[in-house]
Design an enzyme around this catalytic site. Sequence first.
Site, PDB file in Angstrom:
ATOM      1  N   ASP A 183       0.682  -1.227   0.069  1.00 58.03           N
ATOM      2  CA  ASP A 183      -0.096   0.004  -0.077  1.00 58.03           C
ATOM      3  C   ASP A 183       0.719   1.293  -0.098  1.00 58.03           C
ATOM      4  O   ASP A 183       1.762   1.362  -0.869  1.00 58.03           O
ATOM      5  CB  ASP A 183      -1.131  -0.192   1.253  1.00 58.03           C
ATOM      6  CG  ASP A 183      -2.135   0.841   0.900  1.00 58.03           C
ATOM      7  OD1 ASP A 183      -3.019   0.718   0.212  1.00 58.03           O
ATOM      8  OD2 ASP A 183      -1.924   2.155   1.649  1.00 58.03           O
ATOM      9  N   TYR A 322      -2.900  11.357   1.556  1.00 56.71           N
ATOM     10  CA  TYR A 322      -3.571  11.429   0.026  1.00 56.71           C
ATOM     11  C   TYR A 322      -3.344  12.756  -0.649  1.00 56.71           C
ATOM     12  O   TYR A 322      -3.228  12.915  -1.740  1.00 56.71           O
ATOM     13  CB  TYR A 322      -4.848  10.810   0.138  1.00 56.71           C
ATOM     14  CG  TYR A 322      -4.948   9.204   0.387  1.00 56.71           C
ATOM     15  CD1 TYR A 322      -5.196   8.342  -0.604  1.00 56.71           C
ATOM     16  CD2 TYR A 322      -5.041   8.654   1.758  1.00 56.71           C
ATOM     17  CE1 TYR A 322      -5.136   7.099  -0.284  1.00 56.71           C
ATOM     18  CE2 TYR A 322      -4.932   7.397   2.002  1.00 56.71           C
ATOM     19  CZ  TYR A 322      -5.184   6.522   0.917  1.00 56.71           C
ATOM     20  OH  TYR A 322      -5.198   5.251   1.184  1.00 56.71           O
ATOM     21  N   HIS A 374      -4.817  -7.778  -0.162  1.00 56.84           N
ATOM     22  CA  HIS A 374      -3.992  -6.148   0.048  1.00 56.84           C
ATOM     23  C   HIS A 374      -3.252  -6.492   1.296  1.00 56.84           C
ATOM     24  O   HIS A 374      -2.304  -5.886   1.505  1.00 56.84           O
ATOM     25  CB  HIS A 374      -5.049  -5.132   0.196  1.00 56.84           C
ATOM     26  CG  HIS A 374      -4.577  -3.906   0.195  1.00 56.84           C
ATOM     27  ND1 HIS A 374      -3.829  -3.427  -0.926  1.00 56.84           N
ATOM     28  CD2 HIS A 374      -4.631  -3.037   1.276  1.00 56.84           C
ATOM     29  CE1 HIS A 374      -3.379  -2.207  -0.542  1.00 56.84           C
ATOM     30  NE2 HIS A 374      -3.850  -1.868   0.632  1.00 56.84           N
TER      31      HIS A 374
END
Length: 396
Positions: A183, A322, A374
């Site tokens: 990630d 982000y 994930h």
Amino acid sequence: MGTIDDNAIRPFHIDVPESELAELRKRIVATRWPDRETVTDTSQGVQLATMQKLADYWASDYDWRKCEAGLKALPHFITEIDGLDIHFMHVRSKHENALPLIVTHGWPGSIIEQLKIIGPLTDPTAHGGSASDAFDLVIPSMPGYGFSGKRTAPGWGPERIARANITLMKRLGYTKFVAQGGDWGALIVDLMGVQAPPELLGIHTNMAGAVPPEIDKAAFTGTPPPSDLSAEERHAYDQLAFFYKHGLAYAQEMGNHPQTLYGIADSPVGLAAWILDHDIRSYELIARVFDGQSEGLTRDDILDNITHYWLTNTAISSARLYWENKLAFFSPKNVAIPVAVSTFPDEIYAAPRSWAERAYPKLIHYNKLPKGGHFAAWEQPELFTSELRAAFQSLR
């Protein structure tokens, strides 16, 4: 008066007051629920039945103290890097010549993701490996996450975190080391590889930055892919196109307006739903877990991570990464040092060997795993551990 050493490594102690846990339970019980989704599938998001099962267990049976005891059994430290306190676990192996390894988590993960791999990596002889497989492990909390400091000004993007990781390993006295990430951690280890300090021997990623630009663009815009893709490449394209169309909303909101997400800082159930809605395969696995099925994760695993976010009040501070990031997640970053890639089938996209070879000219290991998604280290720790042992064997 002596000056405080800015480079000092200080012990860090975890201690959550009982009043905070009581407040958390009170808020869960007081949740104002919306009406049920109007469909029978996941197309409108995290389903009401799943969240109510999660909330019932969280408020009544879940015990944070078990997770806290596991954390307290490990050595935790904090040190200031570039003006910010960085928290990390540092577990040295008893074996001589253990290879130093820094492992970086992602969102919505945390150091909780890595807890199951610490024993097997640092003490391989107790977990089916040999002494020559041993690692010294460093597991930091990214800035704005967990027990690390929170940024008060812009400028802490992935490149700076990559630099901080390198600084941390050198500060710990390591003259050679390797790095691993998934990630955000995958992006950060790629960037450590781009920065390529002489001490960094190689990196391992379980979410390769390897999608060719033309394929990434086609998947993002929903246009047909090139006609000459292999079946494996076409599958990866289809996974990406699905994610861009149906799975990207959380990242777009945090990338544009992280501060707007007051609801997930104020409501535990709101935070939990936001964290569950990361990628469809992970969500389906978690929904099955709360339906009582046995999976790689347990209800406690899932709630340990969410509770960690809640107790550290990092819903918003973690989201800002982000906003800071300007890089395409899945695109090649021009990493010229040795790279190992593990491809788990239920990842956002399963990187084909052909793309990995193009993206990483010094590919020293590539393997496709039979299961896992994930949160690979958390969900499939045995497979993940064996991958790391194999990945870095040639660099010891």
